[in-house]
Design an enzyme around this catalytic site. Structure first.
Site, PDB file in Angstrom:
ATOM      1  N   GLU A  11      57.731  -4.002  70.949  1.00  0.00           N
ATOM      2  CA  GLU A  11      57.410  -3.294  69.699  1.00  0.00           C
ATOM      3  C   GLU A  11      58.717  -3.071  68.953  1.00  0.00           C
ATOM      4  O   GLU A  11      59.611  -2.386  69.468  1.00  0.00           O
ATOM      5  CB  GLU A  11      56.739  -1.945  69.957  1.00  0.00           C
ATOM      6  CG  GLU A  11      55.309  -2.088  70.455  1.00  0.00           C
ATOM      7  CD  GLU A  11      54.554  -0.763  70.496  1.00  0.00           C
ATOM      8  OE1 GLU A  11      54.826   0.109  69.638  1.00  0.00           O
ATOM      9  OE2 GLU A  11      53.712  -0.613  71.389  1.00  0.00           O
ATOM     10  N   TYR A  14      61.548   1.666  66.600  1.00  0.00           N
ATOM     11  CA  TYR A  14      61.237   1.622  65.166  1.00  0.00           C
ATOM     12  C   TYR A  14      62.336   2.363  64.426  1.00  0.00           C
ATOM     13  O   TYR A  14      62.897   3.326  64.951  1.00  0.00           O
ATOM     14  CB  TYR A  14      59.903   2.316  64.876  1.00  0.00           C
ATOM     15  CG  TYR A  14      58.707   1.651  65.533  1.00  0.00           C
ATOM     16  CD1 TYR A  14      58.081   0.569  64.939  1.00  0.00           C
ATOM     17  CD2 TYR A  14      58.211   2.119  66.749  1.00  0.00           C
ATOM     18  CE1 TYR A  14      56.982  -0.048  65.529  1.00  0.00           C
ATOM     19  CE2 TYR A  14      57.109   1.508  67.350  1.00  0.00           C
ATOM     20  CZ  TYR A  14      56.501   0.430  66.739  1.00  0.00           C
ATOM     21  OH  TYR A  14      55.420  -0.171  67.328  1.00  0.00           O
ATOM     22  N   GLN A  47      53.389  -4.325  63.571  1.00  0.00           N
ATOM     23  CA  GLN A  47      52.360  -5.162  64.120  1.00  0.00           C
ATOM     24  C   GLN A  47      52.144  -6.347  63.160  1.00  0.00           C
ATOM     25  O   GLN A  47      53.074  -6.661  62.412  1.00  0.00           O
ATOM     26  CB  GLN A  47      51.101  -4.347  64.323  1.00  0.00           C
ATOM     27  CG  GLN A  47      51.348  -3.197  65.337  1.00  0.00           C
ATOM     28  CD  GLN A  47      50.081  -2.528  65.840  1.00  0.00           C
ATOM     29  OE1 GLN A  47      48.977  -2.989  65.645  1.00  0.00           O
ATOM     30  NE2 GLN A  47      50.243  -1.375  66.515  1.00  0.00           N
ATOM     31  N   GLU A  84      46.817  -4.215  67.478  1.00  0.00           N
ATOM     32  CA  GLU A  84      46.238  -3.119  68.258  1.00  0.00           C
ATOM     33  C   GLU A  84      44.925  -2.693  67.607  1.00  0.00           C
ATOM     34  O   GLU A  84      44.758  -2.809  66.380  1.00  0.00           O
ATOM     35  CB  GLU A  84      47.231  -1.940  68.266  1.00  0.00           C
ATOM     36  CG  GLU A  84      46.716  -0.722  69.000  1.00  0.00           C
ATOM     37  CD  GLU A  84      47.802   0.340  69.236  1.00  0.00           C
ATOM     38  OE1 GLU A  84      48.964   0.113  68.849  1.00  0.00           O
ATOM     39  OE2 GLU A  84      47.463   1.387  69.818  1.00  0.00           O
ATOM     40  N   ASN A  87      49.115   2.414  72.172  1.00  0.00           N
ATOM     41  CA  ASN A  87      48.547   3.666  72.677  1.00  0.00           C
ATOM     42  C   ASN A  87      47.054   3.520  72.969  1.00  0.00           C
ATOM     43  O   ASN A  87      46.521   4.149  73.883  1.00  0.00           O
ATOM     44  CB  ASN A  87      48.756   4.785  71.653  1.00  0.00           C
ATOM     45  CG  ASN A  87      50.228   5.092  71.427  1.00  0.00           C
ATOM     46  OD1 ASN A  87      51.083   4.733  72.227  1.00  0.00           O
ATOM     47  ND2 ASN A  87      50.543   5.753  70.317  1.00  0.00           N
ATOM     48  N   ASN A 129      51.240   0.918  78.602  1.00  0.00           N
ATOM     49  CA  ASN A 129      52.002   1.045  77.362  1.00  0.00           C
ATOM     50  C   ASN A 129      52.670   2.413  77.283  1.00  0.00           C
ATOM     51  O   ASN A 129      51.994   3.442  77.494  1.00  0.00           O
ATOM     52  CB  ASN A 129      51.060   0.894  76.159  1.00  0.00           C
ATOM     53  CG  ASN A 129      51.772   1.130  74.837  1.00  0.00           C
ATOM     54  OD1 ASN A 129      52.586   0.325  74.404  1.00  0.00           O
ATOM     55  ND2 ASN A 129      51.495   2.265  74.198  1.00  0.00           N
ATOM     56  N   GLU A 130      53.962   2.435  77.002  1.00  0.00           N
ATOM     57  CA  GLU A 130      54.723   3.677  76.724  1.00  0.00           C
ATOM     58  C   GLU A 130      54.305   4.823  77.641  1.00  0.00           C
ATOM     59  O   GLU A 130      54.028   5.938  77.196  1.00  0.00           O
ATOM     60  CB  GLU A 130      54.574   4.077  75.256  1.00  0.00           C
ATOM     61  CG  GLU A 130      55.209   3.086  74.323  1.00  0.00           C
ATOM     62  CD  GLU A 130      55.332   3.543  72.863  1.00  0.00           C
ATOM     63  OE1 GLU A 130      54.751   4.574  72.497  1.00  0.00           O
ATOM     64  OE2 GLU A 130      56.043   2.853  72.109  1.00  0.00           O
TER      65      GLU A 130
HETATM   66  O1  AHR Z   1      52.691   0.274  67.065  1.00  0.00           O
HETATM   67  C1  AHR Z   1      52.205   1.563  66.877  1.00  0.00           C
HETATM   68  C2  AHR Z   1      52.349   2.436  68.109  1.00  0.00           C
HETATM   69  O2  AHR Z   1      53.703   2.692  68.349  1.00  0.00           O
HETATM   70  C3  AHR Z   1      51.863   1.866  69.415  1.00  0.00           C
HETATM   71  O3  AHR Z   1      50.518   2.077  69.633  1.00  0.00           O
HETATM   72  C4  AHR Z   1      52.659   2.621  70.423  1.00  0.00           C
HETATM   73  O4  AHR Z   1      52.874   1.869  71.594  1.00  0.00           O
HETATM   74  C5  AHR Z   1      53.938   2.991  69.706  1.00  0.00           C
HETATM   75  O5  AHR Z   1      54.242   4.316  69.853  1.00  0.00           O
END
Ligand code: AHR
Length: 504
Positions: free
Chosen positions: A292, A244, A352, A27, A72, A172-173
């Site tokens: 992700e 995460y 990432q 990103e 993001n 995205n999200e």
């Molecule tokens: O990977 C970091 C961030 O985590 C990304 O930009 C977003 O999609 C997620 O919240």
């Protein structure tokens, strides 16, 4: 020593592993792009400014697909800012990460980098501040041969042949209030469907990923997935999952049990996809793109101070998690969890790849090194190609606060394309080794080619530029197959790769 047993058999076939399950993500965030993959002036930069030491490490892992440019970031991104002569590209304030984007790397540069990395690109479009018009234009720019405004502009900008991007994320999200242009499920569902429709009109060979929830704990989880799929079922091919995990309370058993949480997440999303399929009487299955996933928590405190200060630096050091040995164990278990659902999880991106919550770290102007999480990711990508076989696993369990009893061993077997078998296994027991007995009678004529293990006596051990090999794989004890059975000792707290090959 504890005991665990597993049966490995072709009859327990989960499905063919799509190599894109070993994808990653870059990103425009922190130092992922600038001083990560791209650093003109670095002694090891190539003629385009790409760091060749980083490219070597990416190729060492084997990353078949890379999601780009966000995250993001994409929800405020104008892709036209990144095309044409570099000197005339605008500098923009990026509100996703309170940074300044120079646009030195755009579509052309990133697609060139991906080719050098032996990867393909999974491109995300901006459905935050933009919409249907940009969606159709960017597909025309990237994939149309020529003879139209956008495709001819690409050719004028130096790319005669289309970039031929096959996989696209519809935003995205979009369920997250932190997102630029955050939407309700219904708002997102409509624009995703309409954008996806025209993208496929421009290029019917592409596949589309719709945004699922940003994580399992979102208040709109479930309804979001259902609403999006009820609207866009026929247009999209995959639904995304993001998750995460962290260990802020320093509770290793709880942390390592998060793979069971991930398993629950995947099962629930599959159920929702299939419920919508049933309601629509559709023959089409929606598969999952876990685009992700990782451990992310070490850098949170540092980064919050940066966001609060609103200084808009270029490439600030954000999300630079220093990964510990125990993080690598959870990463291994998360990979195993996704492989156990290889029939439905077709795409996944470790978030990432470089500097930002990443397996690869760099020092600007200096060296690059492998974080602890590099190893399970590399092993899975290298040796986890073929057919996933669900091991019938009988392992001791331990109690968790939120998930009940979870097994202390996570494992999966893969029948490789060359006829060999690879078993990945994590022993989560803090102190005890586990003797894993594998029933391999369905695979006569195999022998142990290699047992790789990752272990460190200190769960908080890390790799650094000065000590890059503090946590590194070593040869495990392996074993001998006798009467179709193999016993392997899995050390306490260890990631294991047991590679079985055809005996000559
Ligand atoms: O990977 C970091 C961030 O985590 C990304 O930009 C977003 O999609 C997620 O919240």
């Amino acid at each position: 020593m504890k005991n665990a047993r597993m049966i490995v058999d072709r009859d327990f076939r989960v499905g063919q592993i799509d190599k894109r399950i070993y994808g990653s993500f870059l990103e425009h965030l922190g130092r992922a792009i600038y001083t990560g993959i791209y650093e003109p002036g670095h002694p090891l930069a190539d003629e385009q400014g790409f760091r060749t030491d980083v490219l070597d490490l990416v190729r060492e892992i084997g990353v078949p697909i890379v999601r780009w440019p966000g995250g993001n970031f994409v929800s405020g991104y104008n892709w036209q800012d990144g095309i044409g002569p570099k000197e005339s590209r605008p500098r923009r304030l990026d509100m996703a990460w309170f940074s300044t984007e120079t646009n030195e790397v755009g579509i052309h540069e990133f697609c060139d980098w991906a080719k050098k990395a032996n990867s393909s690109v999974m491109m995300a479009i901006n459905l935050g501040t933009r919409g249907v018009d940009e969606a159709r234009n960017v597909v025309e720019y990237c994939n149309h041969k020529g003879g139209s405004y956008w495709s001819d502009l690409r050719r004028k900008n130096g790319a005669e042949h289309p970039f031929d991007v096959k996989l696209w994320c519809l935003g995205n999200e979009m369920d997250g209030p932190w997102q630029i242009g955050h939407k309700t499920a219904q708002e997102y569902a409509r624009v995703a469907h309409e954008a996806g429709k025209v993208m496929k009109w421009i290029d019917p060979t592409i596949e589309l990923v719709a945004c699922g929830s940003s994580n399992l704990n979102m208040p709109t989880f479930g309804d979001w997935e259902r609403t999006v799929l009820e609207e866009a079922y026929d247009t999209v091919d995959y639904l995304s999952l993001h998750q995460y995990y962290g260990n802020p309370d320093d509770d290793t058993p709880h942390f390592l049990a998060r793979s069971a949480h991930m398993d629950d997440f995947i099962r629930t999303v599959i159920s929702i996809c299939d419920a919508v399929q049933g309601k629509k009487h559709s023959k089409k299955k929606i598969n999952l793109s876990f685009d992700e996933w990782n451990v992310w928590f070490h850098s949170n405190g540092h980064d919050q101070k940066y966001y609060d200060s609103r200084v808009w630096h270029e490439a600030p050091p954000l999300l630079e998690d220093d990964y510990t040995f125990e993080d690598a164990l959870l990463v291994g278990s998360m990979l195993i969890t996704m492989l156990r659902h290889a029939d439905r999880v077709k795409v996944a991106c470790m978030a990432q790849l470089v500097n930002v919550i990443a397996p690869i770290m760099t020092k600007a102007g200096g060296g690059a090194w492998r974080q602890t999480i590099f190893y399970p990711y590399m092993h899975a990508s290298r040796y986890g190609r073929g057919t996933a076989l669900l091991p019938v696993l009988d392992a001791p369990t331990y109690e968790t606060k939120d998930l009940g009893a979870v097994p202390c061993v996570d494992a999966i077997a893969v029948e490789n394309e060359d006829g060999g078998v690879t078993v990945f296994a994590v022993n989560k027991d803090l102190t005890e080794d586990v003797c894993l007995t594998m029933d391999l009678r369905a695979f006569p004529g195999l022998r142990v080619a290699e047992h790789i293990q990752l272990h460190h006596d200190d769960v908080k051990a890390r790799n650094t530029l000065e000590h890059p090999n503090e946590v590194a794989p070593t040869a495990g004890p392996g074993g001998k197959i006798e009467d179709g059975r193999l016993q392997v000792r899995l050390g306490n707290l260890s990631w294991n790769v047991i590679r079985l090959e055809k005996a000559e």
